[in-house]
Design a protein around this motif. Structure first.
Motif, PDB file in Angstrom:
ATOM      1  N   UNK A  46      18.227  11.898  37.693  1.00 56.12           N
ATOM      2  CA  UNK A  46      17.757  12.074  36.321  1.00 56.12           C
ATOM      3  C   UNK A  46      17.335  13.508  36.037  1.00 56.12           C
ATOM      4  N   UNK A  47      16.764  14.202  37.040  1.00 57.27           N
ATOM      5  CA  UNK A  47      16.334  15.588  36.830  1.00 57.27           C
ATOM      6  C   UNK A  47      16.199  16.295  38.176  1.00 57.27           C
ATOM      7  N   UNK A  48      16.102  17.613  38.099  1.00 52.55           N
ATOM      8  CA  UNK A  48      15.946  18.389  39.317  1.00 52.55           C
ATOM      9  C   UNK A  48      14.506  18.368  39.796  1.00 52.55           C
ATOM     10  N   UNK A  49      14.319  18.662  41.081  1.00 50.00           N
ATOM     11  CA  UNK A  49      12.988  18.844  41.648  1.00 50.00           C
ATOM     12  C   UNK A  49      12.573  20.297  41.423  1.00 50.00           C
ATOM     13  N   UNK A  50      11.284  20.562  41.497  1.00 48.22           N
ATOM     14  CA  UNK A  50      10.783  21.907  41.195  1.00 48.22           C
ATOM     15  C   UNK A  50      11.312  22.974  42.147  1.00 48.22           C
ATOM     16  N   UNK A  51      11.637  22.611  43.391  1.00 48.88           N
ATOM     17  CA  UNK A  51      12.108  23.613  44.351  1.00 48.88           C
ATOM     18  C   UNK A  51      13.636  23.651  44.482  1.00 48.88           C
ATOM     19  N   UNK A  52      14.349  22.898  43.659  1.00 49.73           N
ATOM     20  CA  UNK A  52      15.810  22.876  43.700  1.00 49.73           C
ATOM     21  C   UNK A  52      16.418  24.163  43.149  1.00 49.73           C
ATOM     22  N   UNK A  53      17.590  24.495  43.670  1.00 46.96           N
ATOM     23  CA  UNK A  53      18.459  25.463  43.023  1.00 46.96           C
ATOM     24  C   UNK A  53      19.337  24.657  42.075  1.00 46.96           C
ATOM     25  N   UNK A  54      19.431  25.086  40.834  1.00 44.53           N
ATOM     26  CA  UNK A  54      20.234  24.389  39.836  1.00 44.53           C
ATOM     27  C   UNK A  54      21.438  25.259  39.508  1.00 44.53           C
ATOM     28  N   UNK A  55      22.625  24.670  39.670  1.00 45.20           N
ATOM     29  CA  UNK A  55      23.872  25.367  39.390  1.00 45.20           C
ATOM     30  C   UNK A  55      24.498  24.726  38.159  1.00 45.20           C
ATOM     31  N   UNK A  56      24.745  25.537  37.151  1.00 45.90           N
ATOM     32  CA  UNK A  56      25.325  25.046  35.908  1.00 45.90           C
ATOM     33  C   UNK A  56      26.837  25.123  35.992  1.00 45.90           C
ATOM     34  N   UNK A  57      27.486  23.960  36.000  1.00 39.93           N
ATOM     35  CA  UNK A  57      28.959  23.876  36.054  1.00 39.93           C
ATOM     36  C   UNK A  57      29.480  23.325  34.732  1.00 39.93           C
TER      37      UNK A  57
END
Length: 118
Positions: A46-57
């Motif tokens: 549902x959502x990222x964790x605060x320490x995640x790297x988020x990659x926008x594809x």
């Protein structure tokens, strides 16, 4: 950086649109196990964790935890649809050995024993 091919993005988009839960993106992680010591894990979240790297594809966001990222950096993910079956195909430059199944691997720093698929 992790890249998803157009086929992979389309497949994840289909999975997200058919999900009965709100989905913010795709989690990619490395877990212990598999024929070669480490396995790829994929799941909708549902959502990222605060320490995640988020990659926008584009239409898909990819979430990667800080422990998995070094083992996945530079990886490409494709979705293959063939007579032999359908599924994600991982091309990981960090894998020094991969199992024939394609979803299990070893890196030079994981220290896992080498095993073979049965």
């Amino acid at each position: 950086m992790i890249t998803l091919t157009e086929n992979a993005i389309n497949a994840v988009g289909r999975f997200i649109s058919s999900s009965d839960k709100p989905t913010g993106g795709l989690r990619i992680e490395v877990t212990d196990g598999g024929c070669s010591g480490l396995s790829y894990g994929l799941r909708l979240e549902s959502s990222e964790n605060t320490d995640d790297t988020v990659i926008d594809c584009g239409e898909v966001k990819v979430f990667v935890d800080p422990l998995s990222l070094p083992k996945l950096d530079g990886m490409s993910i494709d979705f293959v649809d063939s007579l032999d079956g359908s599924g994600f195909k991982f091309t990981n430059p960090n894998a020094v050995k991969s199992c024939a199944c394609g979803s299990s691997f070893t890196t030079s720093d994981n220290g896992a024993p080498t095993k073979t698929c049965s």
